[in-house]
Structure formats: C-alpha cells, structure tokens
Design an enzyme around this catalytic site. Structure first.
Site, short mmCIF file in Angstrom:
data_model
loop_
_atom_site.label_atom_id
_atom_site.label_comp_id
_atom_site.label_asym_id
_atom_site.label_seq_id
_atom_site.Cartn_x
_atom_site.Cartn_y
_atom_site.Cartn_z
N ASP A 13 13.97 -25.00 3.99
CA ASP A 13 13.28 -26.35 3.40
C ASP A 13 12.01 -26.07 2.77
OD1 ASP A 13 15.63 -27.73 4.42
OD2 ASP A 13 14.67 -27.94 6.62
N LYS A 16 13.14 -24.95 -2.08
CA LYS A 16 13.84 -23.97 -2.94
C LYS A 16 14.60 -24.76 -4.10
CE LYS A 16 16.30 -22.54 0.44
NZ LYS A 16 15.40 -23.23 1.73
N GLY A 17 14.99 -25.84 -3.71
CA GLY A 17 16.09 -26.65 -4.66
C GLY A 17 15.41 -26.96 -5.84
N ASN A 38 25.45 -25.90 5.27
CA ASN A 38 24.11 -26.25 6.23
C ASN A 38 22.98 -26.44 5.30
OD1 ASN A 38 24.68 -23.58 5.33
ND2 ASN A 38 23.74 -22.67 7.29
N GLY A 40 20.54 -27.69 2.59
CA GLY A 40 20.44 -29.06 1.93
C GLY A 40 19.33 -28.83 0.83
N HIS A 41 19.38 -28.95 -0.27
CA HIS A 41 18.29 -28.64 -1.33
C HIS A 41 18.18 -30.07 -2.16
CE1 HIS A 41 19.60 -24.21 -1.58
NE2 HIS A 41 19.03 -24.50 -0.18
N THR A 42 16.78 -30.45 -2.16
CA THR A 42 16.77 -31.73 -2.89
C THR A 42 16.18 -31.46 -4.25
OG1 THR A 42 15.93 -32.67 -0.64
CG2 THR A 42 15.57 -34.13 -2.50
N GLN A 223 18.67 -21.64 3.17
CA GLN A 223 17.90 -21.26 4.48
C GLN A 223 16.46 -20.47 4.20
OE1 GLN A 223 21.84 -20.58 4.38
NE2 GLN A 223 21.73 -22.78 4.81
N VAL A 413 2.85 -29.53 -6.79
CA VAL A 413 1.92 -30.67 -6.15
C VAL A 413 2.80 -32.15 -5.88
CG1 VAL A 413 -0.15 -29.52 -6.77
CG2 VAL A 413 0.98 -31.02 -8.53
N GLY A 414 4.21 -31.95 -5.92
CA GLY A 414 4.94 -33.18 -5.97
C GLY A 414 6.32 -32.69 -6.09
#
Ligand code: GDP
Ligand code: IMO
Ligand code: MG
Length: 427
Positions: A13, A16-17, A38, A40-42, A223, A413-414
């Site tokens: 978390d 990476k996404g 498993n 979860g890339h936002t 991961q 930064v966002g």
C-alpha cells in the site's frame, strides 16, 4: 534492456498503483508477476477512483498491453468481476493476457484460508482471506491446477473434481466445516474456463518478444518487500516473492532484462495484518496519519496500522531489491506536523542494530532510534516541481537519500496523476 521493475519497499500500500498508472503512459507492456487479488491498487484518474486487484494498473492507459504472469495465483471469478466493473466504466478490456502457467485460486482455497486462520487463533496472520496462501501451498506441493488445465474442459472437470474431494475431506474431517458442492463448483468453473479462453496465452513469449523488439516493459509489483515469503517478516508475510527477484521468474524471462528497480516508498509506514512494526504509533499522531492518509485497506477495508518512516526497513529494501531509484509517495500527508521522525536504527536492550533482523521476537523488543526533522506545516499538494517544495520538505527527502544511498527520483503529493513531480528520468 528497457525493463523497469516497480517494487513496494514496505508492507504494501505504498502507492504502487498510482506510480504504475503514471509510468504506464510510456510503457508498451505492464506485467504483474506475483501475488493475486490480495493486492489493492488505487488509481485516481480525472477525479474517479479505480481499485485494481488482479488486473495490472496499466489498464487505464489504452496503448499498453497488460499481462498477468505465471507467478500470479489467478482467481478467475475475481478476474471477471474486475473485468465487468472496468467495462462498465467504459474501459476497453481487450489488451489483457493471462499466463497459461499461472496457478488457479479455487473456492476451496478461500474456505481453507479462513479455516487455517481461525485454527491459528490468537496467532493468526491477518490474511486477506482471498485463498492466496492455500493456492501457493498447492503449487509448492505440486497438486495445483493451472490456467492451461482450463483449456481441456473434460480433463479440467476431472482434475477439479479430484481436488474438491481431497479438500472437502480436509474441510470436514480436520475442521468440521461445510463441504463444497462438487458438481456446482465444476459446472461454474467449466463455464468460466470457456469465457477465459481468449485471454489465455504463453505470456513469457509475448514479454520476451516485446523486450527483444526494444519496447518498454514495466513490471508491476504487488504487496511489499517486508511481505516477501523469504525476505519479509516471516511468518507475517504473504506467500509469494514481491521483491525484484520474483519479477522475472514470475514473468517467464531472464533476470538480466531488468535495468532499473524503482522502490515505492510511502513517506511514513503502514501495515495491515499482524506482525511487529517498530515505528508504530499508538497515539494521536498515528490516528492523525490514518485519517489524513485515508489509511483503510482497499481489499478488506481494515484500518491500517500507522507509524513514522522506518529507514532500517528502507535500507533493507534497497539492498534486497537492488533499488536504483525511489518514488516517494504521500508526502502531503505529513504536512501538518511540527516535528517529523525518521528511524535510522533499532535499539535492542542498549545494542544498536542497523540491519533488519530475521528473528521477530527480537524485532518486537526493539525500540526505534529517531532522527527528528522540522516539519513544513503548509499545504504542498499544489506543488508541481521539486523547487516549489519548502526547504523542510527538501530536507526530509535528502535525509531519505542519505540513509538509503538511493536517489529520490519522484515525489507524489496527492492521489491524482498530475500531483507527481519527476526529479530524474525514471523510464
Ligand atoms: P498500492 O497497493 O501500493 O497500489 O497502494 P494503495 O492504492 O493500496 O494505497 C495508496 C493510497 O494512497 C491510495 O488510496 C492512493 O490513491 C493514495 N495515494 C497515492 N499517492 C498519494 C499521494 O501522494 N498523496 C495522497 N494523499 N494519497 C496518495
Ligand atoms: P498491495 O499490492 C498490504 C498482507 C495481509 C496479511 C499478509 C498475508 O495492495 O500493496 P495474504 O492474504 O496475502 O495471505 O495475507 O499480507 N497483504 C497486504 N498488505 N498490501 C497488500 O497488497 C497486501 N497483500 C497482502 O494483510 O498481513
Ligand atoms: Mg494496496
């Protein structure tokens, strides 16, 4: 060789996404090589949030081909849920291939994930219950079913039936659980197999061909380093190799194709699930980081544990992955604090430790040794170049470079694509 590996340096978390999506603009192919849904890339695009699990985060870039490699454990049902969601959002799903060598996550893996965790009681790992561990167990035990098995429906039904019988015996006799309905599972998965047919390929051949043609390949990490089955905080890890060494075996190409390894570093530390975490904060600062950073899991919705940046972990990640650059993420989340802390060593009963230890009982007894830095206490989410950043933020970045010996090549930064500053060419 033009391949870039993007790897999580902490406990997942790290953002990476977002970076994969950003870099995929320049990529011809994006490859996932380990883990499963498993992850979860936002990715935030034009204010809209996409949560990707199994499908590579390159999918939001229309020109890139997306590959799910042989090292991934593949949940075909989860895959089609994701495909249907993304299609409903108007995204084309015609440039995805899954390796015929990838192992399948099947319904009994999920059931067993829950039962194993329950049986561990207070010693549970805190898995995502997506069946990842049990699917890799079958792979290593050499009893797993692979995507290529789906190409022959009769043989597939036979093999799946035999596995269901075996697993039902465990579920019922060992755990007193409910057996799976064998015929219903077979019928459902034979249908899913038909639907999967056009997506199946010998993906190693595709990736190799693209590299030979001098095109750009991006390996998408899932991961993080500290969740690696060999190198992470065992047993509180996942069951795959999210470190850079796992990328090429999980994609079916040689290790010399990777020329650059970009480590994704969250500006502080988070972790979901159990296991020691030396810089964890249990006070109002930890709460504040969780709230400002929206630190709740994409897959399970669990609140993430939060703490200061741990450079012992980062130095370790730099070494085991061979990092050539760092992408620093979520720096804006630290904007309100007067003082920031970076842990550069551990204190174990008066002994200073600089290399991340193997023994978790020892890690649990370690106290962080911090360097304190002055915070910037202003909004940096609108900064678009390194020069726009306040001096205190630049000092924080320089400290990370000094402690890890790795250049910080980009700063985020966002969550939006444009909230990204590139200091040095990455790809
Ligand atoms: P991944 O698993 O490494 O892809 O990371 P996740 O997507 O699970 O978690 C990272 C979260 O941080 C997501 O909600 C992103 O939208 C968000 N994010 C990424 N970069 C930034 C950033 O620079 N600032 C802020 N505030 N949020 C970010
Ligand atoms: P991304 O790609 C954070 C953690 C789980 C648990 C442990 C084992 O979004 O960074 P598993 O279900 O894999 O057997 O669970 O690993 N975990 C992650 N934590 N981010 C992830 O992926 C994770 N994938 C697994 O919380 O502690
Ligand atoms: Mg995630």
């Amino acid at each position: 060789m033009p391949a870039l590996a993007v790897v999580g340096t902490q406990w997942g978390d790290e953002g990476k996404g977002k970076m994969i999506d950003y870099l995929a603009k320049q990529a011809d192919v994006v490859v996932r090589a380990a883990g499963g849904n498993n992850a979860g890339h936002t990715v935030v695009m034009g204010g809209k949030k996409y949560a990707l699990k199994l499908i590579p985060s390159g999918v939001l870039n229309p020109q890139a081909l997306n590959i799910i490699g042989n090292g991934v454990v593949f949940d075909v049902k989860g895959f089609f849920d994701e495909v249907d969601h993304l299609k409903a959002d108007g995204l084309p799903m015609d440039k995805i291939y899954v390796s015929d060598r990838a192992h399948l996550v099947l319904p009994y893996h999920k059931v067993l994930d829950g039962l194993y965790e329950a049986a561990r009681g207070a010693e549970d790992i805190g898995t995502t219950k997506k069946g990842i561990g049990p699917a890799y167990m079958d792979k290593v035990e050499r009893s797993g079913l692979r995507v290529c098995d789906m190409k022959n429906p009769d043989r597939f039904a036979e093999k799946l039936g035999a596995q269901i019988d075996r697993k039902n015996e465990q579920i019922v006799k060992l755990f007193g659980g409910e057996p799976l309905d064998k015929e219903a599972v077979i019928a459902e998965y034979v249908e899913l197999a038909k639907r999967l047919e056009p997506y199946i390929a010998d993906t190693g051949v595709i990736v190799y061909g693209v590299i030979k043609a001098g095109k750009k390949v991006l390996f998408e990490g899932a991961q993080g380093t500290m969740l690696d089955i060999d190198l992470g905080t065992y047993p509180f890890v996942t069951s795959s190799h999210p470190t850079s060494g796992g990328f090429t075996s999980g994609a079916g190409v040689g290790s010399n194709v990777i020329s650059q390894v970009l480590g994704i570093v969250k500006a502080y530390t988070t972790r979901v699930g159990k296991g020691p975490f030396v810089t964890e904060l249990f006070d109002a600062t930890g709460e504040r980081i969780r709230e400002v950073g929206h630190e709740y899991g994409t897959v399970t919705g669990r609140a993430r544990r939060c703490g200061w940046l741990d450079a012992v972990v980062l130095k370790y990640a730099a070494r085991v992955n061979g990092l050539t650059g760092i992408a620093l993420m979520l720096l804006d989340v630290l904007s309100e604090f007067e003082t920031l802390k970076i842990c550069y060593a551990y204190d174990h009963n008066g002994k200073i430790i600089e290399n991340f230890p193997a023994d978790l009982d020892l890690v649990a007894e370690c106290k962080p040794v911090y360097k304190e830095l002055k915070g910037w206490q202003c909004d940096i989410s609108g900064c678009r170049s390194y020069d726009d950043l306040p001096e205190e933020a630049k000092n924080y970045i320089k400290e990370i470079e000094t402690l890890t010996g790795v250049p910080v090549k980009s700063i985020s930064v966002g969550p939006d694509r444009d909230q990204t500053m590139i200091r040095q060419e990455i790809f």
